[in-house]
Write a protein that holds these residues in place. Structure first.
Motif, PDB file in Angstrom:
ATOM      1  N   UNK A  55     -26.340  76.402  20.169  1.00 23.35           N
ATOM      2  CA  UNK A  55     -25.234  76.036  19.793  1.00 23.35           C
ATOM      3  C   UNK A  55     -24.906  75.502  18.230  1.00 23.35           C
ATOM      4  N   UNK A  56     -24.297  75.028  17.866  1.00 26.64           N
ATOM      5  CA  UNK A  56     -23.329  74.555  16.396  1.00 26.64           C
ATOM      6  C   UNK A  56     -24.423  73.321  15.563  1.00 26.64           C
ATOM      7  N   UNK A  57     -25.602  73.063  16.373  1.00 27.06           N
ATOM      8  CA  UNK A  57     -26.317  72.241  16.413  1.00 27.06           C
ATOM      9  C   UNK A  57     -28.301  72.258  16.302  1.00 27.06           C
ATOM     10  N   UNK A  58     -27.568  74.140  16.602  1.00 32.28           N
ATOM     11  CA  UNK A  58     -29.042  74.590  16.519  1.00 32.28           C
ATOM     12  C   UNK A  58     -29.796  74.627  17.363  1.00 32.28           C
ATOM     13  N   UNK A  59     -29.044  73.943  18.449  1.00 33.79           N
ATOM     14  CA  UNK A  59     -29.517  72.977  19.972  1.00 33.79           C
ATOM     15  C   UNK A  59     -29.686  73.470  21.773  1.00 33.79           C
ATOM     16  N   UNK A  60     -30.401  74.210  21.840  1.00 33.52           N
ATOM     17  CA  UNK A  60     -30.856  75.000  23.070  1.00 33.52           C
ATOM     18  C   UNK A  60     -29.848  74.501  24.039  1.00 33.52           C
ATOM     19  N   UNK A  61     -29.698  75.441  25.485  1.00 36.83           N
ATOM     20  CA  UNK A  61     -29.613  74.462  27.106  1.00 36.83           C
ATOM     21  C   UNK A  61     -29.763  73.305  26.944  1.00 36.83           C
ATOM     22  N   UNK A  62     -31.440  73.209  26.688  1.00 37.02           N
ATOM     23  CA  UNK A  62     -31.698  71.524  26.830  1.00 37.02           C
ATOM     24  C   UNK A  62     -32.019  71.176  25.487  1.00 37.02           C
ATOM     25  N   UNK A  63     -31.391  70.019  25.841  1.00 37.16           N
ATOM     26  CA  UNK A  63     -31.280  69.010  24.673  1.00 37.16           C
ATOM     27  C   UNK A  63     -32.417  68.365  24.150  1.00 37.16           C
ATOM     28  N   UNK A  64     -33.442  68.718  24.081  1.00 39.35           N
ATOM     29  CA  UNK A  64     -34.538  68.330  22.995  1.00 39.35           C
ATOM     30  C   UNK A  64     -35.520  69.037  22.337  1.00 39.35           C
ATOM     31  N   UNK A  65     -34.892  70.389  22.786  1.00 38.05           N
ATOM     32  CA  UNK A  65     -35.435  71.843  22.528  1.00 38.05           C
ATOM     33  C   UNK A  65     -34.422  72.965  21.254  1.00 38.05           C
ATOM     34  N   UNK A  66     -34.278  73.029  20.113  1.00 34.36           N
ATOM     35  CA  UNK A  66     -34.453  73.816  19.785  1.00 34.36           C
ATOM     36  C   UNK A  66     -34.436  74.526  19.112  1.00 34.36           C
ATOM     37  N   UNK A  67     -34.049  75.713  18.129  1.00 34.57           N
ATOM     38  CA  UNK A  67     -34.398  77.263  17.620  1.00 34.57           C
ATOM     39  C   UNK A  67     -33.771  77.527  16.599  1.00 34.57           C
ATOM     40  N   UNK A  68     -34.649  78.438  16.092  1.00 34.09           N
ATOM     41  CA  UNK A  68     -33.919  78.613  14.374  1.00 34.09           C
ATOM     42  C   UNK A  68     -34.983  79.855  14.129  1.00 34.09           C
ATOM     43  N   UNK A  69     -34.338  80.845  13.426  1.00 33.08           N
ATOM     44  CA  UNK A  69     -34.390  81.842  12.783  1.00 33.08           C
ATOM     45  C   UNK A  69     -34.624  83.048  13.284  1.00 33.08           C
ATOM     46  N   UNK A  70     -35.139  84.072  13.238  1.00 29.89           N
ATOM     47  CA  UNK A  70     -35.407  85.586  14.294  1.00 29.89           C
ATOM     48  C   UNK A  70     -35.331  85.451  15.775  1.00 29.89           C
ATOM     49  N   UNK A  71     -35.292  84.468  16.143  1.00 30.67           N
ATOM     50  CA  UNK A  71     -35.959  84.229  18.061  1.00 30.67           C
ATOM     51  C   UNK A  71     -34.225  83.342  18.096  1.00 30.67           C
ATOM     52  N   UNK A  72     -33.709  83.030  17.868  1.00 26.95           N
ATOM     53  CA  UNK A  72     -32.478  82.088  17.537  1.00 26.95           C
ATOM     54  C   UNK A  72     -30.683  83.234  17.789  1.00 26.95           C
ATOM     55  N   UNK A  73     -30.268  82.585  18.190  1.00 29.29           N
ATOM     56  CA  UNK A  73     -29.272  83.473  18.481  1.00 29.29           C
ATOM     57  C   UNK A  73     -27.705  82.843  17.888  1.00 29.29           C
ATOM     58  N   UNK A  74     -27.792  82.621  16.673  1.00 24.92           N
ATOM     59  CA  UNK A  74     -26.513  81.511  16.153  1.00 24.92           C
ATOM     60  C   UNK A  74     -25.704  82.450  15.887  1.00 24.92           C
ATOM     61  N   UNK A  75     -24.377  81.259  15.716  1.00 28.00           N
ATOM     62  CA  UNK A  75     -23.284  82.505  15.133  1.00 28.00           C
ATOM     63  C   UNK A  75     -22.921  83.307  13.911  1.00 28.00           C
TER      64      UNK A  75
END
Length: 417
Positions: free
Chosen positions: A259-279
């Motif tokens: 989401x817009x906070x780089x948070x995944x569908x699990x509230x305690x797990x985030x993703x960033x960089x080439x692996x993240x499908x962001x906006x």
């Protein structure tokens, strides 16, 4: 709090540093699966041409920086993520607990199904170990075949030429860098490379690679020709490293959905960089952008949210700037245009110059350029600022080179300067 960052690239390192600033007393660990200090893949071409030593690729001084920041750096593979128990399992069987987890595992090269890719003369150019092999095999005067003329391929191309090798490039598309440049721009780049002595084969593929005498290989092409080489490099695209997410319940597509906070569908797990499908800034859709500026933005924003300091990611502009044997090309945003939009081109093949502007109404939404280095940063500014160009749109349609004048004129009219 215990923060774990899986991935030791730019997104992971920047995130760990931001976490330390936001939460001075927390435990922070970076876990990377390569036997190297955290480094930048973007620096590998400089290592290939001896502009920097291997240590020059390191993102930070490994002897002092992380210790001073009280950030643990662990060189080991993560085998499993247990989101219910909030722990990870490492390759040695040990486990680590986390309060918040950042996945910044990046991407990996994708190789086409070509017979012979397992030969010792065939390598990707993705890791420092790959670079060591290339340096060993790409000796001055040797023949090298590069499979793929996309963005990554053309970065490698520049470094290979400077090593004094004889280079042949094979690209299945009908032009070089097809995901960044249109046919006019890609054609200019191809002609420039040929002028510089590079053997370019577009609309062509590799059928197979076979061992030959004197530690050489024979590369068979779809046009019936055959190339001899001491080294073959594959640069045919990358794919996000999402296999680690299997069984976690975390939602993925081409990458990890955030989401817009780089948070995944699990509230305690985030993703960033080439692996993240962001906006994506231009479309508002979720997209994997495998470029370092996006990785840096993702890492910083993810860290702030992990530490409880709310920060929103409003999308990153997809952009690429490439220097190919002295010819600079770039693309920003929706360079391929939008349905119903207007466009303007300036095409001067004799001087290897091209500008392509794409409009949606009175807004510039995309641009690409070859051989025109002056004011290319203005293209990015016009797109990101979403300035209503008004009468300046018509002027740009007549003369696309007036980008600086359009920027100054339109911002003055709006009272920005």
């Amino acid at each position: 709090m215990q923060y774990i960052v899986i991935g030791a690239g730019p997104a992971g390192v920047i995130a760990a540093e931001a976490l330390r600033k936001a939460d001075p007393d927390a435990g922070i660990s970076i876990i990377g699966d390569e036997p190297e200090p955290p480094y930048s893949r973007m620096a590998i071409p400089y290592y290939l041409i001896d502009n920097v030593a291997e240590s020059g690729t390191y993102l930070r001084d490994p002897k002092q920086h992380f210790q001073a920041q009280n950030i643990e750096v662990l060189q080991q593979r993560v085998d499993k993520i247990d989101t219910d128990g909030k722990k990870i399992t490492l390759a040695d069987g040990s486990t680590r607990d986390y309060d918040k987890l950042l996945i910044a595992t990046g991407s990996h090269p994708v190789s086409p199904p070509i017979p012979g890719l397992d030969l010792p003369q065939v390598h990707s150019c993705w890791t420092l170990e790959d670079a060591r092999n290339i340096i060993r095999l790409a000796q001055p005067g040797s023949n090298v075949v590069l499979i793929g003329a996309g963005f990554i391929g053309c970065i490698i191309l520049e470094a290979l030429v400077k090593r004094g090798i004889n280079l042949a490039v094979v690209e299945t598309g009908n032009r070089m860098v097809p995901r960044m440049l249109d046919e006019n721009a890609g054609g200019l780049l191809e002609n420039w490379c040929k002028k510089e002595g590079i053997d370019v084969h577009t609309s062509c593929s590799v059928n197979g690679i076979a061992a030959a005498a004197d530690d050489q290989v024979k590369v068979s092409l779809s046009d019936g020709s055959e190339l001899s080489a001491a080294l073959v490099i594959t640069a045919t695209g990358v794919k996000a490293n999402i296999d680690l997410l299997e069984g976690t319940g975390i939602e993925t597509d081409e990458g990890i959905l955030v989401n817009s906070r780089m948070q995944t569908s699990n509230a305690d797990v985030y993703a960033a960089g080439d692996v993240a499908q962001g906006v994506d800034f231009s479309t508002g859709n979720q997209q994997v952008q495998a470029i370092q500026p996006t990785a840096a933005d993702h890492g910083r924003i993810a860290a702030l949210n992990m530490a409880g300091h709310g920060s929103e990611h409003h999308g990153t502009l997809n952009m690429n700037v490439l220097d190919t044997v002295g010819l600079v090309s770039c693309s920003f945003g929706l360079w391929m245009g939008v349905d119903g939009g207007d466009s303007a081109q300036l095409y001067n093949p004799d001087e290897y110059q091209y500008i392509n502007l794409q409009f949606d109404g009175d807004y510039l939404v995309g641009a690409s350029s070859v051989g025109k280095t002056q004011h290319i940063g203005v293209l990015r500014g016009l797109i990101e600022s979403k300035i209503d160009l008004g009468e300046w749109k018509q002027r740009l349609l007549q003369d696309p080179s007036l980008i600086m004048e359009a920027y100054i004129g339109s911002t003055q009219e709006l009272g920005y300067s």
